[in-house]
Scaffold this active site. Structure first.
Site, PDB file in Angstrom:
ATOM      1  N   HIS A  21       0.874  -1.176   0.000  1.00  0.00           N
ATOM      2  CA  HIS A  21       0.000   0.000   0.000  1.00  0.00           C
ATOM      3  C   HIS A  21       0.912   1.228   0.000  1.00  0.00           C
ATOM      4  CE1 HIS A  21      -2.957  -2.931   1.984  1.00  0.00           C
ATOM      5  NE2 HIS A  21      -3.310  -2.778   0.726  1.00  0.00           N
ATOM      6  N   GLU A  24       1.515   3.645   3.097  1.00  0.00           N
ATOM      7  CA  GLU A  24       1.946   3.096   4.394  1.00  0.00           C
ATOM      8  C   GLU A  24       3.467   3.158   4.403  1.00  0.00           C
ATOM      9  OE1 GLU A  24      -0.044  -0.693   4.860  1.00  0.00           O
ATOM     10  OE2 GLU A  24      -2.006   0.205   4.490  1.00  0.00           O
ATOM     11  N   ARG A  63      -2.961   4.463  -1.554  1.00  0.00           N
ATOM     12  CA  ARG A  63      -3.031   3.043  -1.191  1.00  0.00           C
ATOM     13  C   ARG A  63      -2.828   2.158  -2.425  1.00  0.00           C
ATOM     14  NH1 ARG A  63      -4.946  -0.222   3.062  1.00  0.00           N
ATOM     15  NH2 ARG A  63      -6.081  -2.102   2.476  1.00  0.00           N
ATOM     16  N   ARG A  71      -5.209  -7.875  -2.250  1.00  0.00           N
ATOM     17  CA  ARG A  71      -6.418  -8.697  -2.329  1.00  0.00           C
ATOM     18  C   ARG A  71      -6.521  -9.465  -3.644  1.00  0.00           C
ATOM     19  NH1 ARG A  71      -6.068  -6.644   1.968  1.00  0.00           N
ATOM     20  NH2 ARG A  71      -7.663  -5.797   3.357  1.00  0.00           N
ATOM     21  N   TYR A 164      -8.147 -13.343   2.934  1.00  0.00           N
ATOM     22  CA  TYR A 164      -8.025 -12.730   1.610  1.00  0.00           C
ATOM     23  C   TYR A 164      -6.686 -13.100   0.959  1.00  0.00           C
ATOM     24  CZ  TYR A 164      -6.087  -9.240   4.876  1.00  0.00           C
ATOM     25  OH  TYR A 164      -5.409  -8.617   5.894  1.00  0.00           O
ATOM     26  N   ALA A 165      -6.626 -12.948  -0.369  1.00  0.00           N
ATOM     27  CA  ALA A 165      -5.472 -13.399  -1.154  1.00  0.00           C
ATOM     28  C   ALA A 165      -4.358 -12.356  -1.097  1.00  0.00           C
ATOM     29  CB  ALA A 165      -5.901 -13.661  -2.587  1.00  0.00           C
ATOM     30  N   THR A 166      -3.507 -12.466  -0.074  1.00  0.00           N
ATOM     31  CA  THR A 166      -2.492 -11.444   0.197  1.00  0.00           C
ATOM     32  C   THR A 166      -1.297 -11.538  -0.753  1.00  0.00           C
ATOM     33  OG1 THR A 166      -1.393 -12.915   1.782  1.00  0.00           O
ATOM     34  CG2 THR A 166      -3.059 -11.409   2.663  1.00  0.00           C
ATOM     35  N   ARG A 168       1.746 -11.525   0.138  1.00  0.00           N
ATOM     36  CA  ARG A 168       2.746 -12.425   0.725  1.00  0.00           C
ATOM     37  C   ARG A 168       2.384 -13.902   0.570  1.00  0.00           C
ATOM     38  NH1 ARG A 168      -0.004  -9.517   4.478  1.00  0.00           N
ATOM     39  NH2 ARG A 168      -1.450 -10.674   5.818  1.00  0.00           N
ATOM     40  N   GLU A 178       2.263  -5.556  10.776  1.00  0.00           N
ATOM     41  CA  GLU A 178       1.357  -4.392  10.802  1.00  0.00           C
ATOM     42  C   GLU A 178       1.702  -3.582  12.043  1.00  0.00           C
ATOM     43  OE1 GLU A 178      -1.598  -2.472   8.981  1.00  0.00           O
ATOM     44  OE2 GLU A 178      -1.859  -4.617   8.604  1.00  0.00           O
TER      45      GLU A 178
END
EC number: 3.5.1.15
Length: 313
Positions: A21, A24, A63, A71, A164-166, A168, A178
């Site tokens: 993102h 961040e 983002r 995702r 969710y489909a991250t 990583r 985080e």
């Protein structure tokens, strides 16, 4: 209960992702630093690759450009025919999968650390995707112990519909990191220092593991996602109540059925309801307004890991 002993393959390839993102900034800043000078992340016999995952979003300090990169790492998106018409993040996901995957293959990277910030008061948080993974439970236990007395929480996102489909998830061992609270587009020295320490301890764990150190059975406390709670809304779908002051900044703290969670502009309090105590996370996260998520409810549980050591020793 007898514990069995798990021999795992040594870890060879590690990636550290920043800028999944683009607003961040802690991960962006650290990864850019490590691309210039990687001394502090190098460990003998280990390939550690820092990488900016969403460079266009980083450049714009937003983002994402077209859709949320964190995702779209599902088989459908990764398998789409290459085309300039695809959203930028889907094309980028395919590139990342090619470089660090392919997902679910022998060739994929062993570990990916994906660095994130939250505007919520979540402190140091490790995100776990699989509750039965002895290696990651051992790693998280090591990081938590090394950071103490600074708290470090583990958020378990294992769920039939909410996982969710991250980015990583293409690695054999995906690790979400985080750290907050930090506003979008802002760098705070204390948050940067905490994230940096989390990575140091994680790399030390991998190094110790590769050197043949045995890690005895351990247990960690985790917070498992139950459901996401949206803001109250009016007939037009607009938000009609805000996070109650008594819930604001209270991530990880027990929240009881009678406790207030929302406040309307005419002073009406809306309580949690239900019949059980939960632990809220991502309370009032800025990025989740568009996802219709005011906070997520979690339940607290303990995960146990068998003793592990590298199969080379």
């Amino acid at each position: 209960m007898t514990s069995c002993h798990i021999a795992e393959d040594p870890i060879k390839k590690v990636a550290i992702f920043g800028g999944t993102h683009g607003n961040e900034l802690t991960g962006v800043f650290l990864v850019k630093h490590w691309l210039e000078n990687s001394t502090e992340i190098q460990r003998t016999g280990l390939e550690v690759k820092p990488f900016i995952t969403n460079p266009r979003a980083v450049k714009k300090c937003t983002r994402y450009i077209d859709c949320d990169l964190n995702r779209v790492f599902d088989p459908e998106n990764l398998g789409k025919k290459k085309s300039e018409d695809l959203p930028y993040e889907v094309r980028r996901a395919q590139e990342i999968n090619h470089l660090f995957g392919p997902k679910d293959s022998e060739d994929s990277y062993d570990i990916i650390f994906d660095l994130h910030n939250t505007t919520s008061n979540m402190g140091c948080t490790l995100i776990l995707e699989d509750s039965r993974n002895d290696f990651l439970i051992q790693m998280f236990h090591y990081i938590k112990t090394s950071l103490a007395p600074l708290p470090c929480y583990v958020y378990l996102i294992e769920h039939p519909s909410l996982k969710y489909a991250t980015t990583r998830s293409i690695a054999k061992y995906p690790v979400g990191i985080e750290v907050g609270p930090q506003p979008q587009g802002v760098l705070r020295a204390d948050i940067l220092d905490q994230m940096r320490k989390m990575i140091q301890h994680a790399l030390d764990f991998i190094h110790n593991f590769n050197e043949g150190k045995e890690f005895p059975p351990c247990a960690i406390e985790v917070y498992k996602i139950m459901e996401k709670v949206d803001y109250p809304r009016n007939e037009s779908g607009e938000i009609s109540a805000i996070i109650h002051p008594k819930l604001q900044d209270q991530d990880w703290k027990p929240l009881h059925p009678e406790d207030p969670v929302f406040l309307t502009l005419d002073g009406k309090t809306i309580s949690l309801g239900g019949d059980q105590t939960v632990y809220p996370v991502f309370v009032n996260e800025a990025a989740y307004y568009e996802k219709k998520e005011a906070f997520a409810k979690t339940t607290k549980l303990t995960l146990n890991a068998n003793s592990i050591r590298s199969s080379l020793h």
